[in-house]
Design an enzyme around this catalytic site. Structure first.
Site, PDB file in Angstrom:
ATOM      1  N   TYR A  57       1.012  -1.092  -0.083  1.00 64.49           N
ATOM      2  CA  TYR A  57       0.029  -0.055   0.110  1.00 64.49           C
ATOM      3  C   TYR A  57       0.749   1.235  -0.078  1.00 64.49           C
ATOM      4  O   TYR A  57       2.015   1.259   0.938  1.00 64.49           O
ATOM      5  CB  TYR A  57      -1.065  -0.102   1.466  1.00 64.49           C
ATOM      6  CG  TYR A  57      -2.330  -0.087   0.711  1.00 64.49           C
ATOM      7  CD1 TYR A  57      -3.060   1.273   0.028  1.00 64.49           C
ATOM      8  CD2 TYR A  57      -3.187  -0.978   1.158  1.00 64.49           C
ATOM      9  CE1 TYR A  57      -4.182   1.192  -0.276  1.00 64.49           C
ATOM     10  CE2 TYR A  57      -4.353  -1.007   0.667  1.00 64.49           C
ATOM     11  CZ  TYR A  57      -5.118  -0.111  -0.038  1.00 64.49           C
ATOM     12  OH  TYR A  57      -6.362   0.063  -0.478  1.00 64.49           O
ATOM     13  N   GLU A  59      -0.389   4.840  -0.551  1.00 67.51           N
ATOM     14  CA  GLU A  59      -1.321   5.973  -0.930  1.00 67.51           C
ATOM     15  C   GLU A  59      -0.458   7.144  -0.544  1.00 67.51           C
ATOM     16  O   GLU A  59       0.737   7.262   0.241  1.00 67.51           O
ATOM     17  CB  GLU A  59      -2.174   6.146   0.266  1.00 67.51           C
ATOM     18  CG  GLU A  59      -3.750   5.497  -0.184  1.00 67.51           C
ATOM     19  CD  GLU A  59      -4.481   5.523   0.866  1.00 67.51           C
ATOM     20  OE1 GLU A  59      -4.529   5.962   1.849  1.00 67.51           O
ATOM     21  OE2 GLU A  59      -5.680   4.699   0.452  1.00 67.51           O
ATOM     22  N   ASP A 203      -5.829  14.216 -25.117  1.00 62.71           N
ATOM     23  CA  ASP A 203      -5.975  12.646 -24.837  1.00 62.71           C
ATOM     24  C   ASP A 203      -5.351  11.833 -25.985  1.00 62.71           C
ATOM     25  O   ASP A 203      -5.864  11.582 -26.920  1.00 62.71           O
ATOM     26  CB  ASP A 203      -7.562  12.360 -24.739  1.00 62.71           C
ATOM     27  CG  ASP A 203      -7.817  10.939 -24.277  1.00 62.71           C
ATOM     28  OD1 ASP A 203      -6.744  10.297 -24.398  1.00 62.71           O
ATOM     29  OD2 ASP A 203      -8.939  10.666 -24.010  1.00 62.71           O
ATOM     30  N   THR A 229      -2.939   6.436 -22.366  1.00 65.08           N
ATOM     31  CA  THR A 229      -2.758   5.057 -21.714  1.00 65.08           C
ATOM     32  C   THR A 229      -1.527   4.420 -22.014  1.00 65.08           C
ATOM     33  O   THR A 229      -0.992   4.807 -23.050  1.00 65.08           O
ATOM     34  CB  THR A 229      -4.176   4.295 -22.501  1.00 65.08           C
ATOM     35  OG1 THR A 229      -3.948   4.290 -23.653  1.00 65.08           O
ATOM     36  CG2 THR A 229      -5.341   4.723 -21.939  1.00 65.08           C
ATOM     37  N   LYS A 232      -1.930   0.809 -25.111  1.00 64.21           N
ATOM     38  CA  LYS A 232      -2.351   0.695 -26.592  1.00 64.21           C
ATOM     39  C   LYS A 232      -1.222   0.632 -27.473  1.00 64.21           C
ATOM     40  O   LYS A 232      -0.201  -0.127 -27.465  1.00 64.21           O
ATOM     41  CB  LYS A 232      -3.348   1.813 -26.856  1.00 64.21           C
ATOM     42  CG  LYS A 232      -4.621   1.685 -26.065  1.00 64.21           C
ATOM     43  CD  LYS A 232      -5.706   2.729 -26.569  1.00 64.21           C
ATOM     44  CE  LYS A 232      -6.749   2.816 -25.880  1.00 64.21           C
ATOM     45  NZ  LYS A 232      -6.803   3.292 -24.653  1.00 64.21           N
ATOM     46  N   ARG A 238      -1.630  -2.416 -18.592  1.00 58.89           N
ATOM     47  CA  ARG A 238      -2.847  -1.410 -18.632  1.00 58.89           C
ATOM     48  C   ARG A 238      -3.066  -0.420 -17.743  1.00 58.89           C
ATOM     49  O   ARG A 238      -2.735  -0.761 -16.518  1.00 58.89           O
ATOM     50  CB  ARG A 238      -4.167  -2.602 -18.444  1.00 58.89           C
ATOM     51  CG  ARG A 238      -5.373  -2.113 -18.562  1.00 58.89           C
ATOM     52  CD  ARG A 238      -6.204  -3.335 -18.662  1.00 58.89           C
ATOM     53  NE  ARG A 238      -5.906  -3.952 -20.114  1.00 58.89           N
ATOM     54  CZ  ARG A 238      -6.463  -3.647 -21.399  1.00 58.89           C
ATOM     55  NH1 ARG A 238      -7.185  -2.591 -21.455  1.00 58.89           N
ATOM     56  NH2 ARG A 238      -6.135  -4.294 -22.276  1.00 58.89           N
TER      57      ARG A 238
HETATM   58  N1  PLP Z   1      -9.295   7.902 -24.266  1.00 55.48           N
HETATM   59  C1  PLP Z   1      -9.346   7.671 -25.365  1.00 55.48           C
HETATM   60  C2  PLP Z   1      -9.145   8.686 -26.468  1.00 55.48           C
HETATM   61  C3  PLP Z   1      -9.671   6.220 -25.620  1.00 55.48           C
HETATM   62  O1  PLP Z   1      -9.577   5.944 -26.829  1.00 55.48           O
HETATM   63  C4  PLP Z   1      -9.628   5.259 -24.445  1.00 55.48           C
HETATM   64  C5  PLP Z   1      -9.770   3.894 -24.647  1.00 55.48           C
HETATM   65  O2  PLP Z   1     -10.159   3.321 -25.607  1.00 55.48           O
HETATM   66  C6  PLP Z   1      -9.559   6.029 -23.021  1.00 55.48           C
HETATM   67  C7  PLP Z   1      -9.460   7.332 -22.922  1.00 55.48           C
HETATM   68  C8  PLP Z   1      -9.946   4.927 -22.002  1.00 55.48           C
HETATM   69  O3  PLP Z   1      -8.933   4.160 -21.548  1.00 55.48           O
HETATM   70  P1  PLP Z   1      -9.183   3.259 -20.342  1.00 55.48           P
HETATM   71  O4  PLP Z   1     -10.064   1.863 -21.242  1.00 55.48           O
HETATM   72  O5  PLP Z   1      -7.766   2.896 -20.134  1.00 55.48           O
HETATM   73  O6  PLP Z   1     -10.184   3.735 -19.389  1.00 55.48           O
END
Ligand code: PLP
Length: 419
Positions: A57, A59, A203, A229, A232, A238
């Site tokens: 843990y 935090e 994003d 993320t 991908k 993940r």
């Molecule tokens: N933002 C975009 C543009 C995505 O395509 C995705 C997932 O496909 C996410 C956020 C979310 O990612 P997660 O599934 O890890 O929450």
């Protein structure tokens, strides 16, 4: 089946779980994975995720934990942060978000109040659920306005974004998508955000691996906040991360913890560190180049086969096919392709008239098959198999033949990471 036949740590004595994992491994090895958001991580990433760090843990943040015994997890998190900053050329980063949605939510919590306005890409045109879907927290707590792609070119219409920004005066503009096959001009978004005094969040969940390979212009240093993320195109565990200027560090750190998360997943943060190191290698840049090369090759093969490609092509790791003129839905196509072992996903296309559960389109991506080492020749073979499947989707004998060809093709490219 190749040198990484043991590509799993699934040898658990819990046979019920272990056997299911084995079956999933077999599936991953025997099907053609063309889901744009999926990839095969390295053995090192998998091993690190399965480490004892999961027991701890922690935090808080390195040096400021609410738990004792954090000496080594502090070192791990610092290492991950340093590597991420090097990789993204940034001066601040938070590696704790458990997922892309959580990274985005942390930014909302950091700079917005309930009812504030967000201008984001319409989901139908490529945006993500966390950018304002009415069932997502973003759609429930904020006032969402959306921009679309141009109906003719199917490209982001920056003048329209500007116009909408001036009318709606959002506090936050989101640039980034789940199914947009073209380059996103973050500098243009920056200009627009500055004109209306909005924050800009990029994003980059899908394209982070391409950004660090220099195949897509970076948003770091341009957008106020970049979320990504790690699973991908970045090919890690993940999870997610946030990159921003360090002036936002206090605000973002507080939003991630205690704002929306509790204890960080230290085993995942360690695996992120492994992923960041892998992504710094020249071989990863080459990997990124080949993802895009493969995506373009597969896309143009299918275009030549008579499929309508949304926006006419691709600049990145994915492309969309509009099946309207084939008298077929995305749902139908997924069914036929799955039956032969080709795994893609149905996807809405710009101005889609069908529901997201049916869709007029499909999305195809090349990160996973590129990790397997496939190249242009294989993309042509895959293109032929996809085309044959969709054209013969009601012919069981033909589908059986195709299924054998799929198995033969994947057998030559065992699942393991090359770099
Ligand atoms: N933002 C975009 C543009 C995505 O395509 C995705 C997932 O496909 C996410 C956020 C979310 O990612 P997660 O599934 O890890 O929450």
């Amino acid at each position: 089946m190749g040198k990484h036949d043991n590509h799993t740590l699934s040898k658990t004595t819990d046979t019920e779980v272990g056997e299911i994992i084995e079956r999933e491994l077999k599936r991953q090895k025997s099907q053609l994975i063309l889901i744009a958001s999926e990839n095969f991580t390295s053995q090192e990433v998998i091993k690190t995720m399965g480490s004892v760090l999961t027991n701890k843990y922690a935090e808080g943040y390195p040096g400021f934990r609410y738990y004792a015994g954090c000496k080594y997890v502090d070192e791990i998190e610092e290492l991950a942060i340093n590597r991420a900053n090097k990789l993204f050329n940034s001066n601040y980063c938070n590696v704790q978000p458990h997922s892309g949605v959580q990274a985005n939510t942390a930014i909302f919590l950091a700079v917005l109040n309930c009812g504030d306005k967000i201008l984001s890409m319409n989901l139908r045109d490529g945006g993500h659920l966390s950018h304002g879907h009415k069932q997502n927290l973003s759609g429930k707590y904020y006032e969402i306005h959306t921009y679309s792609v141009d109906p003719e070119t199917e490209l982001i219409d920056y003048e329209n974004v500007r116009k909408l920004a001036k009318i709606t005066k959002p506090k936050l503009i989101i640039a980034g998508a789940s199914s947009y096959p073209r380059i996103i001009d973050f500098k243009k978004f920056r200009e627009i955000a500055d004109e209306v005094g909005a924050y800009l969040m990029a994003d980059t969940a899908h394209i982070a691996g391409l950004i660090v390979s220099g195949l897509h212009p970076t948003s770091v240093g341009i957008a106020d906040f970049t979320t990504a993320t790690t699973h991908k195109t970045l090919r890690g565990p993940r999870g997610a991360l946030i990159v921003a200027d360090k002036k936002y560090s206090g605000l973002i750190d507080k939003s991630v913890f205690p704002g929306i998360q509790g204890g960080p997943f230290m085993h995942i943060i360690a695996a992120k560190a492994v992923c960041f190191k892998e992504a710094m290698k020249d071989s990863f840049k080459e990997y990124g180049r080949r993802i895009v090369e493969n995506s373009k090759a597969l896309c143009s093969y299918l275009k030549d086969e008579g499929f309508r490609i949304v926006s006419g092509g691709t600049d990145n790791h994915l492309f969309l096919i509009d099946l309207t003129n084939k008298n077929m839905t995305g749902f139908d196509a997924v069914g036929a392709l799955t039956s032969v072992g080709i795994i893609i996903n149905k996807n809405v296309i710009p101005y889609d008239k069908l529901a997201p559960t049916i869709t007029s389109g499909i999305r195809i991506g090349t990160p996973a098959v590129t990790t397997q080492g496939m190249g242009i020749d294989e993309m042509h073979k895959i293109g032929e198999l996809i085309s044959l499947t969709l054209k013969n989707r009601k012919n069981k004998t033909k589908l059986k033949e195709i299924s054998k060809k799929v198995k033969k093709l994947v057998k030559d490219f065992p699942v393991y990471t090359k770099c």
